[in-house]
Every structure is written in structure tokens, then in C-alpha cells.
Design a protein around this motif. Structure first.
Motif, PDB file in Angstrom:
ATOM      1  N   GLU A  60       0.846  -1.186   0.000  1.00 21.59           N
ATOM      2  CA  GLU A  60       0.000   0.000   0.000  1.00 21.59           C
ATOM      3  C   GLU A  60       0.888   1.245   0.000  1.00 21.59           C
ATOM      4  O   GLU A  60       1.872   1.317   0.738  1.00 21.59           O
ATOM      5  N   LEU A  61       0.532   2.207  -0.836  1.00 16.85           N
ATOM      6  CA  LEU A  61       1.313   3.426  -0.959  1.00 16.85           C
ATOM      7  C   LEU A  61       0.507   4.621  -0.482  1.00 16.85           C
ATOM      8  O   LEU A  61      -0.700   4.697  -0.704  1.00 16.85           O
ATOM      9  N   ALA A  62       1.176   5.557   0.161  1.00 16.01           N
ATOM     10  CA  ALA A  62       0.576   6.831   0.546  1.00 16.01           C
ATOM     11  C   ALA A  62       0.846   7.844  -0.562  1.00 16.01           C
ATOM     12  O   ALA A  62       1.705   7.619  -1.425  1.00 16.01           O
ATOM     13  N   PRO A  63       0.122   8.969  -0.591  1.00 15.66           N
ATOM     14  CA  PRO A  63       0.427  10.002  -1.586  1.00 15.66           C
ATOM     15  C   PRO A  63       1.890  10.418  -1.536  1.00 15.66           C
ATOM     16  O   PRO A  63       2.505  10.447  -0.468  1.00 15.66           O
ATOM     17  N   TRP A  64       2.462  10.714  -2.707  1.00 16.31           N
ATOM     18  CA  TRP A  64       3.861  11.115  -2.880  1.00 16.31           C
ATOM     19  C   TRP A  64       4.827   9.955  -2.673  1.00 16.31           C
ATOM     20  O   TRP A  64       6.010  10.167  -2.424  1.00 16.31           O
ATOM     21  N   ARG A  99       1.692   6.936  -6.428  1.00 15.96           N
ATOM     22  CA  ARG A  99       0.407   7.510  -6.021  1.00 15.96           C
ATOM     23  C   ARG A  99       0.538   9.021  -5.920  1.00 15.96           C
ATOM     24  O   ARG A  99       1.422   9.535  -5.251  1.00 15.96           O
ATOM     25  N   TRP A 100      -0.352   9.705  -6.612  1.00 10.20           N
ATOM     26  CA  TRP A 100      -0.431  11.153  -6.609  1.00 10.20           C
ATOM     27  C   TRP A 100      -1.559  11.576  -5.669  1.00 10.20           C
ATOM     28  O   TRP A 100      -2.545  10.849  -5.536  1.00 10.20           O
ATOM     29  N   PRO A 101      -1.469  12.717  -5.014  1.00  8.03           N
ATOM     30  CA  PRO A 101      -2.552  13.146  -4.104  1.00  8.03           C
ATOM     31  C   PRO A 101      -3.902  13.189  -4.808  1.00  8.03           C
ATOM     32  O   PRO A 101      -4.019  13.707  -5.918  1.00  8.03           O
ATOM     33  N   GLY A 102      -4.904  12.631  -4.172  1.00  9.62           N
ATOM     34  CA  GLY A 102      -6.243  12.619  -4.732  1.00  9.62           C
ATOM     35  C   GLY A 102      -6.522  11.486  -5.690  1.00  9.62           C
ATOM     36  O   GLY A 102      -7.659  11.328  -6.143  1.00  9.62           O
ATOM     37  N   HIS A 103      -5.510  10.687  -6.023  1.00  7.34           N
ATOM     38  CA  HIS A 103      -5.682   9.565  -6.938  1.00  7.34           C
ATOM     39  C   HIS A 103      -5.390   8.254  -6.212  1.00  7.34           C
ATOM     40  O   HIS A 103      -4.740   8.241  -5.167  1.00  7.34           O
ATOM     41  N   ASN A 109     -14.201   0.688 -17.790  1.00  3.02           N
ATOM     42  CA  ASN A 109     -12.852   1.244 -17.761  1.00  3.02           C
ATOM     43  C   ASN A 109     -12.972   2.629 -17.136  1.00  3.02           C
ATOM     44  O   ASN A 109     -13.463   3.565 -17.756  1.00  3.02           O
ATOM     45  N   ARG A 110     -12.545   2.767 -15.895  1.00  2.00           N
ATOM     46  CA  ARG A 110     -12.728   4.020 -15.155  1.00  2.00           C
ATOM     47  C   ARG A 110     -11.675   5.077 -15.490  1.00  2.00           C
ATOM     48  O   ARG A 110     -11.706   6.172 -14.942  1.00  2.00           O
ATOM     49  N   GLY A 111     -10.758   4.763 -16.396  1.00  2.00           N
ATOM     50  CA  GLY A 111      -9.746   5.718 -16.787  1.00  2.00           C
ATOM     51  C   GLY A 111     -10.256   6.689 -17.832  1.00  2.00           C
ATOM     52  O   GLY A 111     -11.453   6.767 -18.120  1.00  2.00           O
ATOM     53  N   ASN A 112      -9.314   7.442 -18.421  1.00  2.00           N
ATOM     54  CA  ASN A 112      -9.689   8.422 -19.445  1.00  2.00           C
ATOM     55  C   ASN A 112      -9.166   8.074 -20.826  1.00  2.00           C
ATOM     56  O   ASN A 112      -9.276   8.869 -21.758  1.00  2.00           O
ATOM     57  N   VAL A 113      -8.568   6.880 -21.000  1.00  2.00           N
ATOM     58  CA  VAL A 113      -8.143   6.390 -22.311  1.00  2.00           C
ATOM     59  C   VAL A 113      -8.445   4.896 -22.386  1.00  2.00           C
ATOM     60  O   VAL A 113      -8.725   4.242 -21.374  1.00  2.00           O
ATOM     61  N   TRP A 149      -8.601  -6.741 -17.036  1.00  2.00           N
ATOM     62  CA  TRP A 149      -8.082  -5.475 -17.539  1.00  2.00           C
ATOM     63  C   TRP A 149      -7.832  -4.527 -16.373  1.00  2.00           C
ATOM     64  O   TRP A 149      -8.284  -4.747 -15.262  1.00  2.00           O
ATOM     65  N   ARG A 150      -7.097  -3.473 -16.659  1.00  2.00           N
ATOM     66  CA  ARG A 150      -6.866  -2.389 -15.702  1.00  2.00           C
ATOM     67  C   ARG A 150      -7.290  -1.086 -16.355  1.00  2.00           C
ATOM     68  O   ARG A 150      -6.992  -0.848 -17.516  1.00  2.00           O
ATOM     69  N   SER A 151      -7.998  -0.251 -15.612  1.00  2.00           N
ATOM     70  CA  SER A 151      -8.364   1.048 -16.127  1.00  2.00           C
ATOM     71  C   SER A 151      -7.102   1.824 -16.488  1.00  2.00           C
ATOM     72  O   SER A 151      -6.093   1.757 -15.776  1.00  2.00           O
ATOM     73  N   ALA A 152      -7.159   2.581 -17.596  1.00  2.00           N
ATOM     74  CA  ALA A 152      -5.962   3.236 -18.126  1.00  2.00           C
ATOM     75  C   ALA A 152      -6.111   4.759 -18.044  1.00  2.00           C
ATOM     76  O   ALA A 152      -7.196   5.304 -18.252  1.00  2.00           O
ATOM     77  N   TYR A 153      -4.976   5.420 -17.774  1.00  2.00           N
ATOM     78  CA  TYR A 153      -4.956   6.868 -17.577  1.00  2.00           C
ATOM     79  C   TYR A 153      -3.790   7.492 -18.336  1.00  2.00           C
ATOM     80  O   TYR A 153      -2.773   6.831 -18.586  1.00  2.00           O
ATOM     81  N   THR A 154      -3.912   8.772 -18.655  1.00  2.00           N
ATOM     82  CA  THR A 154      -2.812   9.482 -19.294  1.00  2.00           C
ATOM     83  C   THR A 154      -1.816  10.014 -18.289  1.00  2.00           C
ATOM     84  O   THR A 154      -0.701  10.385 -18.656  1.00  2.00           O
ATOM     85  N   ALA A 155      -2.168  10.080 -17.012  1.00  2.00           N
ATOM     86  CA  ALA A 155      -1.288  10.685 -16.023  1.00  2.00           C
ATOM     87  C   ALA A 155      -1.352   9.913 -14.721  1.00  2.00           C
ATOM     88  O   ALA A 155      -2.283   9.155 -14.460  1.00  2.00           O
ATOM     89  N   LEU A 156      -0.300  10.115 -13.905  1.00  2.00           N
ATOM     90  CA  LEU A 156      -0.261   9.498 -12.583  1.00  2.00           C
ATOM     91  C   LEU A 156      -1.334  10.066 -11.670  1.00  2.00           C
ATOM     92  O   LEU A 156      -1.981   9.368 -10.923  1.00  2.00           O
TER      93      LEU A 156
END
Length: 313
Positions: free
Chosen positions: A14-18, A115-119, A206-210, A306-313
Motif C-alpha cells: 500500500e502506498l501513501a500520496p507522494w 500515487r499522486w494526491p487525490g488519486h 474502464n474508469r480511466g480516461n483512455v 483489464w486495468r483502467s488506463a490513464y494518461t497521467a499518474l
């Protein structure tokens, strides 16, 4: 021939933000390996396919493809007064670079999780190209600065959580040879005005944006399996027969596209001309997977992951 056994995957950290994780070692905020500047989190570099105008000025624009996403980190091992712990952490990071499964096989991929804050936690597939201790002057004090470089050969970020769908043949949609749409079952007039979600078990999200790339497994006994996405219209159809206990894996992710029978035999030539592994992507949002096949026993099944796909972290 027996069906492959499924073993429990290793527990993910498990990862925390940053925070980031490479080869089981966590870096970033709150760890013994703080991270400074991180490069490569914007848009990856493009590979333009422009063509020079042979009779005049300028160029004709072509397709712009993404190259690898290169992540560079300025980090440092910080274990004040404990040089042994610093050396152990450095050894663990070097072991991640040396992983033969990711380094020596063409299909091998290392994983960078972050992991980015909020994601939520997301992951990048590629190769760990550089893990260098840029100075050992203060190693005796437990401080070793690091230069880390990870080449994301697939520039998309993917959700850490794996989504899965299993369909039995009795849940498969009927179809016509020239129709990609799932047909509705016959029903009495009084019952046709309502829809039961249980009648459409192939919904996937697919909950991502791509678009994302699925992994598909067909379990026998089955003949002429045909899988399609009712939103994109893309189809995968195999002209073969599988006995009980046999299976076919179809991988669509860039760099690892194949169709293998029982994990060893290449059956890509059994795909019909309309079956394109490089086009069978899951679009963003909700879509539906349907399939049909011949199986008098009704015991075959289709597994999609499958894994949802995103353009950014």
C-alpha cells in the motif's frame, strides 16, 4: 491436459500520496528513501511521422505516436548513523534492476507503482534502466544520493487494481454472422418493457480516461469461439477446437500481443482476418463484452481481465 492452477498473487504494498514503489522498495514521503525532483510526469515525447514536401516548403503532417515515458528521479537513501541499512537498501534496489524476468526476456516488464494526491495507486510498465549511487562520500553516515531512470515502454498509467469478468456459455449473447450487437432474448410482451441487469452480465467499466488493453482466456471444451465488444464493434474469432482442460490466452497489450494454446502453442494463424489484437481495446467508460461458441456440454467459459488506463499518474 489439466487446467492451469491459479496461485494467489503477491500482496501489493500500500502506498501513501507522494510515494513510489520499485521491486518491493518504497520511495518518497515518510520512507528512508526521500524523493526530490521527478521528471517525466507530463506528456511523453512524440514520434512524429511527418514527411517533407518534395516540391515546396514545409512538410506533410503524419501520425504522432508516443515514445516511451521516461521517469527520472532524484532520490537518496537516508539512514542517519546506520550505513549497514543504507547498503542493504541500495542492494535491494540493484536487485530490482537485475530481475531476469524483466531484463532478459523480450516480453519482460518491470513495474513502477506510484500515487499522486487525490488519486489511487497507478502503475507503469517498462524497464528500470538506471539505478546509480551518484556519490558514496557520505555513505558512512547513512546518506547515498541516487539517480533513478525508469523507461515506461507503454506510456499509459494503469490502475493498480485488476478488474475481471467471467462469462459462461449460457450467459453468452446470441449473434448473427454479420452483426456485432448482442441480441435480446425473446420475451412475452408484458415483460419486454423492463430490463434486468442480470440479463447483461458482460458489462465492463474502464474508469480511466483512455482505452485499456484486456487479457482474454477461453477455456474448453469449445469450438470456434467468437468474442466482441458491442460498443467498439471489434471482434476476436478463433477457428479451432479446444478439448476439456485446454485453453487459449490472447494478450492485447502493446509489446506482449499473442494468442497461445495451453501457454505454449502459437495459434495466431487461427484468428480470422477481422480479428485484430492491436485493435481490441476497452474504451473508456462502460462497454459490453459478448461471446458465442459451440459447446454441447455448456461448461466452457470466458475470462477477461483489464486495468483502467490513464494518461497521467
Amino acid at each position: 491436459m489439466s487446467t492451469p492452477t491459479t496461485t494467489a498473487p503477491p500482496l501489493e504494498i500500500e502506498l501513501a500520496p507522494w510515494q513510489f514503489e520499485i521491486g518491493g522498495v518504497v520511495l518518497g514521503t515518510g520512507t528512508r528513501i526521500p524523493v526530490g525532483n521527478v521528471e517525466g510526469l507530463g506528456s511523453p515525447a512524440t514520434r512524429p511521422q511527418d514527411v517533407d514536401n518534395p516540391t515546396g516548403d514545409g512538410t506533410y503532417p503524419g501520425q504522432d505516436f508516443y515514445g516511451p515515458r521516461t521517469i527520472r528521479m532524484e532520490a537518496g537513501i537516508k539512514t542517519p548513523g546506520d550505513p549497514v541499512a543504507a547498503a542493504d537498501l541500495l542492494a535491494r534496489l540493484e536487485l530490482a534492476v537485475d530481475d531476469p524476468a524483466a531484463r532478459t526476456r523480450p516480453e519482460g516488464r518491470a513495474v513502477l507503482r506510484g500515487r499522486w494526491p487525490g488519486h489511487g495507486i497507478r502503475r507503469l510498465y517498462g524497464r528500470l534502466r538506471r539505478m546509480e549511487a551518484t556519490s558514496t562520500a557520505n555513505a558512512i553516515n547513512g546518506w547515498i544520493p541516487l539517480d533513478i531512470e525508469f523507461a515506461g515502454l507503454d506510456p499509459r498509467w494503469y490502475a493498480d487494481e485488476l478488474s475481471q469478468l467471467t462469462l459462461r456459455l449460457d450467459q453468452a449473447a446470441d449473434h448473427k454472422p454479420d452483426d456485432r450487437q448482442a441480441s435480446v432474448p425473446l420475451c412475452a410482451p408484458a415483460e419486454c418493457g423492463s430490463a434486468d441487469p442480470g440479463d447483461r452480465p458482460g458489462w465492463i467499466t474502464n474508469r480511466g480516461n483512455v482505452s485499456s488493453w484486456p487479457s482474454i482466456r477461453v477455456h474448453g471444451p469449445v469450438t470456434n469461439p467468437r468474442i466482441w465488444n458491442t460498443v467498439t464493434g471489434r471482434v476476436l474469432e478463433l477457428g479451432l477446437s479446444l478439448r476439456t482442460g485446454e485453453w487459449v490466452d490472447m494478450e492485447t497489450r502493446p509489446g506482449t500481443r499473442w494468442a497461445l494454446r495451453n501457454g505454449t502453442v502459437n495459434v495466431a494463424n487461427d484468428l480470422t482476418p477481422a480479428s485484430r489484437l492491436d485493435m481490441f481495446a476497452i474504451p473508456k467508460g462502460r462497454s459490453e463484452i459478448a461471446w458465442s461458441a459451440e459447446d454441447p456440454t455448456g461448461t466452457c467459459r470466458l475470462d477477461v481481465s483489464w486495468r483502467s488506463a490513464y494518461t497521467a499518474l
